[in-house]
Design a protein around this motif. Structure first.
Motif, mmCIF file in Angstrom:
data_model
loop_
_atom_site.group_PDB
_atom_site.id
_atom_site.type_symbol
_atom_site.label_atom_id
_atom_site.label_comp_id
_atom_site.label_asym_id
_atom_site.label_seq_id
_atom_site.Cartn_x
_atom_site.Cartn_y
_atom_site.Cartn_z
ATOM 1 N N THR A 182 0.679 -0.964 -0.642
ATOM 2 C CA THR A 182 0.334 0.124 -0.066
ATOM 3 C C THR A 182 0.289 0.908 -0.329
ATOM 4 O OG1 THR A 182 -0.371 -0.306 2.559
ATOM 5 C CG2 THR A 182 -2.088 -0.943 1.258
ATOM 6 N N ALA A 183 2.554 1.363 0.292
ATOM 7 C CA ALA A 183 2.639 2.070 0.408
ATOM 8 C C ALA A 183 4.335 1.734 1.236
ATOM 9 C CB ALA A 183 2.989 3.154 1.684
ATOM 10 N N LEU A 184 5.197 2.881 -0.266
ATOM 11 C CA LEU A 184 6.571 2.103 0.146
ATOM 12 C C LEU A 184 7.539 4.415 -0.204
ATOM 13 C CD1 LEU A 184 8.770 0.228 -2.030
ATOM 14 C CD2 LEU A 184 9.151 2.278 -2.424
ATOM 15 N N HIS A 185 8.558 4.076 1.069
ATOM 16 C CA HIS A 185 9.308 5.227 0.989
ATOM 17 C C HIS A 185 10.058 4.972 1.574
ATOM 18 C CE1 HIS A 185 4.974 7.308 1.508
ATOM 19 N NE2 HIS A 185 4.851 6.252 2.128
ATOM 20 N N ARG A 186 11.563 6.116 0.428
ATOM 21 C CA ARG A 186 12.287 6.171 1.029
ATOM 22 C C ARG A 186 12.979 6.996 2.602
ATOM 23 N NH1 ARG A 186 11.673 7.280 -4.184
ATOM 24 N NH2 ARG A 186 13.167 5.390 -5.547
ATOM 25 N N THR A 187 13.768 5.832 3.073
ATOM 26 C CA THR A 187 14.072 6.417 3.942
ATOM 27 C C THR A 187 15.561 7.205 4.462
ATOM 28 O OG1 THR A 187 14.915 3.726 4.873
ATOM 29 C CG2 THR A 187 12.763 4.932 5.930
ATOM 30 N N LYS A 188 15.923 7.169 3.501
ATOM 31 C CA LYS A 188 17.423 8.105 3.137
ATOM 32 C C LYS A 188 17.578 8.623 1.752
ATOM 33 C CE LYS A 188 19.958 4.955 6.469
ATOM 34 N NZ LYS A 188 21.583 3.980 6.275
ATOM 35 N N ALA A 189 18.402 9.451 2.255
ATOM 36 C CA ALA A 189 18.122 10.745 0.520
ATOM 37 C C ALA A 189 18.747 9.612 -0.525
ATOM 38 C CB ALA A 189 19.926 11.654 0.487
ATOM 39 N N THR A 190 18.352 9.294 -1.637
ATOM 40 C CA THR A 190 19.036 8.456 -2.339
ATOM 41 C C THR A 190 20.401 8.391 -3.351
ATOM 42 O OG1 THR A 190 16.977 9.548 -3.940
ATOM 43 C CG2 THR A 190 18.410 8.547 -5.373
ATOM 44 N N PRO A 191 20.850 7.458 -3.361
ATOM 45 C CA PRO A 191 22.344 7.920 -3.453
ATOM 46 C C PRO A 191 22.387 8.162 -4.805
ATOM 47 C CG PRO A 191 21.160 4.931 -3.541
ATOM 48 C CD PRO A 191 19.923 5.937 -3.081
ATOM 49 N N VAL A 192 24.151 8.702 -4.552
ATOM 50 C CA VAL A 192 25.064 9.110 -6.057
ATOM 51 C C VAL A 192 24.418 7.683 -7.505
ATOM 52 C CG1 VAL A 192 26.733 7.694 -5.291
ATOM 53 C CG2 VAL A 192 26.441 9.639 -6.705
#
Length: 148
Positions: free
Chosen positions: A35-45
């Motif tokens: 139902t949901a998916l969220h990144r917990t850290k900044a998108t890696p380089v």
């Protein structure tokens, strides 16, 4: 630990299918139990493109997932050159797996899902339902020439 595997063919080119499935922001559209998916850290380089990583290096994303069983932390590795999406979530049943997109013919892919867990509950029917849902969603949402 039990391992499960299921596959289906999808009438979409492998690169298009993998692009759709590896777009984490839209993954819940293809997996109804998610139902949901969220990144917990900044998108890696490494996510900036193939020139930002070594060959066959995964783009590792830390995530929070909300599904039928509740909310969990986990990670997703996207291996674009190999068209593999690997994941794992924390919890009582050591739940991890992978989606693999292979070439079958022009405009057709083989989509395989493998799941490894210590949960003794049978999941083969759920894997087939997930594959069927992905197949239907992706095939129905192909852009047409009039969309261009």
């Amino acid at each position: 630990m039990t391992s499960h595997e299921a596959w289906t063919t999808v009438d979409v080119a492998p690169n298009i299918l993998f692009d759709r499935l590896s777009d984490l922001d839209h993954l819940p559209e293809y997996l109804p139990q998610l139902t949901a998916l969220h990144r917990t850290k900044a998108t890696p380089v490494e996510a900036q493109g193939p020139e930002a990583r070594r060959p066959h290096q995964a783009v590792h994303e830390e995530i929070d997932v909300t599904a039928a069983g509740g909310r969990r932390e986990g990670w997703v590795d996207v291996l674009a050159e190999d068209r593999i999406l690997r994941w794992s979530t924390e919890g009582a049943h050591d739940y991890h797996g992978e989606l693999i997109v292979d070439f079958v013919a022009d405009g057709t892919s083989k989509l395989t899902v493998r799941l490894h867990t210590t949960d003794p509950t049978p999941v083969d029917d759920e894997l087939q339902q997930a594959l069927s849902g992905i197949k239907t969603a992706v095939e129905q949402h192909l852009p047409t020439e009039s969309d261009s």
